[in-house]
Design a protein around this motif. Structure first.
Motif, PDB file in Angstrom:
ATOM      1  N   ASP A  83     -64.654  95.658  50.266  1.00  0.00           N
ATOM      2  CA  ASP A  83     -65.003  95.901  51.676  1.00  0.00           C
ATOM      3  C   ASP A  83     -66.378  96.547  51.806  1.00  0.00           C
ATOM      4  O   ASP A  83     -67.160  96.193  52.689  1.00  0.00           O
ATOM      5  CB  ASP A  83     -63.953  96.789  52.349  1.00  0.00           C
ATOM      6  N   GLU A  84     -66.670  97.502  50.926  1.00  0.00           N
ATOM      7  CA  GLU A  84     -67.967  98.177  50.970  1.00  0.00           C
ATOM      8  C   GLU A  84     -69.100  97.211  50.609  1.00  0.00           C
ATOM      9  O   GLU A  84     -70.163  97.231  51.219  1.00  0.00           O
ATOM     10  CB  GLU A  84     -67.977  99.375  50.023  1.00  0.00           C
ATOM     11  N   LEU A  85     -68.857  96.353  49.621  1.00  0.00           N
ATOM     12  CA  LEU A  85     -69.875  95.372  49.247  1.00  0.00           C
ATOM     13  C   LEU A  85     -70.197  94.430  50.399  1.00  0.00           C
ATOM     14  O   LEU A  85     -71.358  94.210  50.734  1.00  0.00           O
ATOM     15  CB  LEU A  85     -69.419  94.542  48.032  1.00  0.00           C
ATOM     16  N   VAL A  86     -69.165  93.860  51.005  1.00  0.00           N
ATOM     17  CA  VAL A  86     -69.362  92.906  52.100  1.00  0.00           C
ATOM     18  C   VAL A  86     -70.043  93.579  53.285  1.00  0.00           C
ATOM     19  O   VAL A  86     -70.867  92.972  53.976  1.00  0.00           O
ATOM     20  CB  VAL A  86     -68.018  92.245  52.498  1.00  0.00           C
ATOM     21  N   ALA A  87     -69.762  94.843  53.523  1.00  0.00           N
ATOM     22  CA  ALA A  87     -70.368  95.565  54.640  1.00  0.00           C
ATOM     23  C   ALA A  87     -71.836  95.913  54.384  1.00  0.00           C
ATOM     24  O   ALA A  87     -72.589  96.120  55.330  1.00  0.00           O
ATOM     25  CB  ALA A  87     -69.577  96.839  54.930  1.00  0.00           C
ATOM     26  N   ASP A  88     -72.261  95.955  53.139  1.00  0.00           N
ATOM     27  CA  ASP A  88     -73.645  96.295  52.800  1.00  0.00           C
ATOM     28  C   ASP A  88     -74.549  95.109  53.157  1.00  0.00           C
ATOM     29  O   ASP A  88     -74.370  94.009  52.643  1.00  0.00           O
ATOM     30  CB  ASP A  88     -73.743  96.600  51.303  1.00  0.00           C
ATOM     31  N   PRO A  89     -75.539  95.306  54.045  1.00  0.00           N
ATOM     32  CA  PRO A  89     -76.389  94.184  54.448  1.00  0.00           C
ATOM     33  C   PRO A  89     -77.213  93.601  53.300  1.00  0.00           C
ATOM     34  O   PRO A  89     -77.683  92.470  53.394  1.00  0.00           O
ATOM     35  CB  PRO A  89     -77.300  94.788  55.522  1.00  0.00           C
ATOM     36  N   ARG A  90     -77.356  94.332  52.201  1.00  0.00           N
ATOM     37  CA  ARG A  90     -78.097  93.799  51.056  1.00  0.00           C
ATOM     38  C   ARG A  90     -77.258  92.858  50.207  1.00  0.00           C
ATOM     39  O   ARG A  90     -77.793  92.144  49.373  1.00  0.00           O
ATOM     40  CB  ARG A  90     -78.617  94.954  50.199  1.00  0.00           C
ATOM     41  N   PHE A  91     -75.947  92.840  50.398  1.00  0.00           N
ATOM     42  CA  PHE A  91     -75.057  91.975  49.621  1.00  0.00           C
ATOM     43  C   PHE A  91     -75.025  90.592  50.280  1.00  0.00           C
ATOM     44  O   PHE A  91     -74.713  90.474  51.459  1.00  0.00           O
ATOM     45  CB  PHE A  91     -73.654  92.587  49.571  1.00  0.00           C
ATOM     46  N   PRO A  92     -75.368  89.514  49.531  1.00  0.00           N
ATOM     47  CA  PRO A  92     -75.564  88.208  50.166  1.00  0.00           C
ATOM     48  C   PRO A  92     -74.308  87.392  50.450  1.00  0.00           C
ATOM     49  O   PRO A  92     -74.399  86.323  51.027  1.00  0.00           O
ATOM     50  CB  PRO A  92     -76.457  87.475  49.168  1.00  0.00           C
ATOM     51  N   TRP A  93     -73.146  87.846  50.072  1.00  0.00           N
ATOM     52  CA  TRP A  93     -71.956  87.002  50.157  1.00  0.00           C
ATOM     53  C   TRP A  93     -70.907  87.593  51.096  1.00  0.00           C
ATOM     54  O   TRP A  93     -70.830  88.796  51.288  1.00  0.00           O
ATOM     55  CB  TRP A  93     -71.335  86.804  48.769  1.00  0.00           C
ATOM     56  N   THR A  94     -70.093  86.712  51.648  1.00  0.00           N
ATOM     57  CA  THR A  94     -68.959  87.148  52.447  1.00  0.00           C
ATOM     58  C   THR A  94     -67.734  87.179  51.547  1.00  0.00           C
ATOM     59  O   THR A  94     -67.831  86.951  50.342  1.00  0.00           O
ATOM     60  CB  THR A  94     -68.723  86.177  53.631  1.00  0.00           C
ATOM     61  N   ARG A  95     -66.596  87.423  52.102  1.00  0.00           N
ATOM     62  CA  ARG A  95     -65.348  87.514  51.316  1.00  0.00           C
ATOM     63  C   ARG A  95     -65.061  86.231  50.527  1.00  0.00           C
ATOM     64  O   ARG A  95     -65.549  85.182  50.851  1.00  0.00           O
ATOM     65  CB  ARG A  95     -64.182  87.772  52.241  1.00  0.00           C
ATOM     66  N   GLY A  96     -64.244  86.363  49.528  1.00  0.00           N
ATOM     67  CA  GLY A  96     -63.767  85.201  48.798  1.00  0.00           C
ATOM     68  C   GLY A  96     -64.305  85.079  47.387  1.00  0.00           C
ATOM     69  O   GLY A  96     -63.842  84.247  46.627  1.00  0.00           O
ATOM     70  N   LEU A  97     -65.292  85.858  47.026  1.00  0.00           N
ATOM     71  CA  LEU A  97     -65.822  85.791  45.671  1.00  0.00           C
ATOM     72  C   LEU A  97     -65.113  86.799  44.790  1.00  0.00           C
ATOM     73  O   LEU A  97     -64.957  87.957  45.143  1.00  0.00           O
ATOM     74  CB  LEU A  97     -67.322  86.097  45.660  1.00  0.00           C
ATOM     75  N   GLU A  98     -64.670  86.338  43.661  1.00  0.00           N
ATOM     76  CA  GLU A  98     -64.043  87.204  42.668  1.00  0.00           C
ATOM     77  C   GLU A  98     -64.975  87.309  41.468  1.00  0.00           C
ATOM     78  O   GLU A  98     -65.486  86.296  40.998  1.00  0.00           O
ATOM     79  CB  GLU A  98     -62.703  86.607  42.208  1.00  0.00           C
ATOM     80  N   PRO A  99     -65.212  88.498  40.956  1.00  0.00           N
ATOM     81  CA  PRO A  99     -66.066  88.600  39.773  1.00  0.00           C
ATOM     82  C   PRO A  99     -65.389  87.973  38.561  1.00  0.00           C
ATOM     83  O   PRO A  99     -64.174  88.047  38.399  1.00  0.00           O
ATOM     84  CB  PRO A  99     -66.255  90.104  39.585  1.00  0.00           C
ATOM     85  N   LYS A 100     -66.203  87.316  37.752  1.00  0.00           N
ATOM     86  CA  LYS A 100     -65.709  86.741  36.506  1.00  0.00           C
ATOM     87  C   LYS A 100     -65.518  87.843  35.473  1.00  0.00           C
ATOM     88  O   LYS A 100     -66.207  88.857  35.512  1.00  0.00           O
ATOM     89  CB  LYS A 100     -66.738  85.764  35.929  1.00  0.00           C
ATOM     90  N   ALA A 101     -64.630  87.590  34.545  1.00  0.00           N
ATOM     91  CA  ALA A 101     -64.501  88.495  33.407  1.00  0.00           C
ATOM     92  C   ALA A 101     -65.670  88.228  32.463  1.00  0.00           C
ATOM     93  O   ALA A 101     -66.134  87.091  32.337  1.00  0.00           O
ATOM     94  CB  ALA A 101     -63.173  88.256  32.689  1.00  0.00           C
TER      95      ALA A 101
END
Length: 177
Positions: free
Chosen positions: A5-23
Motif C-alpha cells: 500500500d505504501e509503495l503504490v501510494a508513493d508517487p515515485r513508484f511507477p506501478w499500480t497494484r498487481g505486481l508481485e516481487p520475484k524470488a
C-alpha cells in the motif's frame, strides 16, 4: 520495508497494484564473465570517434536513445579501463570537470529538472557513466525512481532526441547553440 500500500501510494513508484516481487535466484559464484574484459574484445574500444558527440584525449561522449529520456548520454573512457581504480591520475582529475561540462550542456537543452549521473559496472567491462536528464516538473522520476520508470515511460519522438543530442554535442564542442 514499505508495504505494498505504501509503495503504490508513493508517487515515485511507477506501478499500480498487481505486481508481485520475484524470488531471487540462486547465487552465481563465480559470476558470469562480462563482455569486453580485454580491449581486443571490447565493443566500446572498437567504436570510431565519429560515433560520439564529443571526444578529447581521455573521454568520449556517446548519444544514447535506448531509454525514453531526451538528452541521455554516456561518458566513456577513451582508453580501456574497467573501474574507478583503473583510471589514470589524469583521467581521475578530469572526470569531475568533464561531468560538470556535460551537466551544463544537458541542462541547456531546456525542460530539464535535474541531471542524474550513474555507474553500475555490470555490463560491458569498459568504464562508462550514464548521464540522464529528469524532465522538468516530472517529480515522480526523482532520484533512483528514474530507473524504475524506464519501462513505463512512452517512447520519445526520435527527432526530439536527435535535436537534444545535437545541442549537447555543440555545447561540448564549444559551438554556439
Amino acid at each position: 520495508m514499505p508495504t505494498p500500500d505504501e509503495l503504490v501510494a508513493d508517487p515515485r513508484f511507477p506501478w499500480t497494484r498487481g505486481l508481485e516481487p520475484k524470488a531471487l535466484g540462486p547465487r552465481q559464484v563465480p559470476e558470469p564473465e562480462r563482455a569486453g574484459l580485454k580491449p581486443d574484445d571490447c565493443p566500446l574500444c572498437e567504436r570510431s570517434d565519429g560515433d560520439y558527440l564529443w571526444t578529447d584525449e581521455h573521454w568520449r561522449l556517446l548519444p544514447y536513445d535506448g531509454i525514453p529520456l531526451r538528452g541521455c548520454v554516456i561518458l566513456e573512457t577513451r582508453r580501456h579501463a574497467d573501474s574507478y581504480v583503473d583510471l589514470t591520475p589524469d583521467e581521475a582529475a578530469t572526470l569531475g570537470p568533464v561531468l560538470a561540462r556535460i551537466e551544463d550542456a544537458v541542462l541547456a537543452i531546456g525542460e530539464v529538472g535535474r541531471v542524474h549521473v550513474a555507474r553500475w559496472g555490470e555490463g560491458i567491462a569498459h568504464f562508462h557513466q550514464w548521464v540522464m536528464p529528469r524532465p522538468l516538473g516530472v517529480m515522480e522520476l526523482r532520484g533512483p525512481s528514474l530507473m524504475a520508470w524506464m519501462d513505463a515511460l512512452r517512447p520519445l519522438d526520435p527527432r526530439e532526441v536527435e535535436d537534444a543530442h545535437a545541442s549537447i554535442g555543440s555545447a561540448m564542442q564549444g559551438v554556439d547553440r
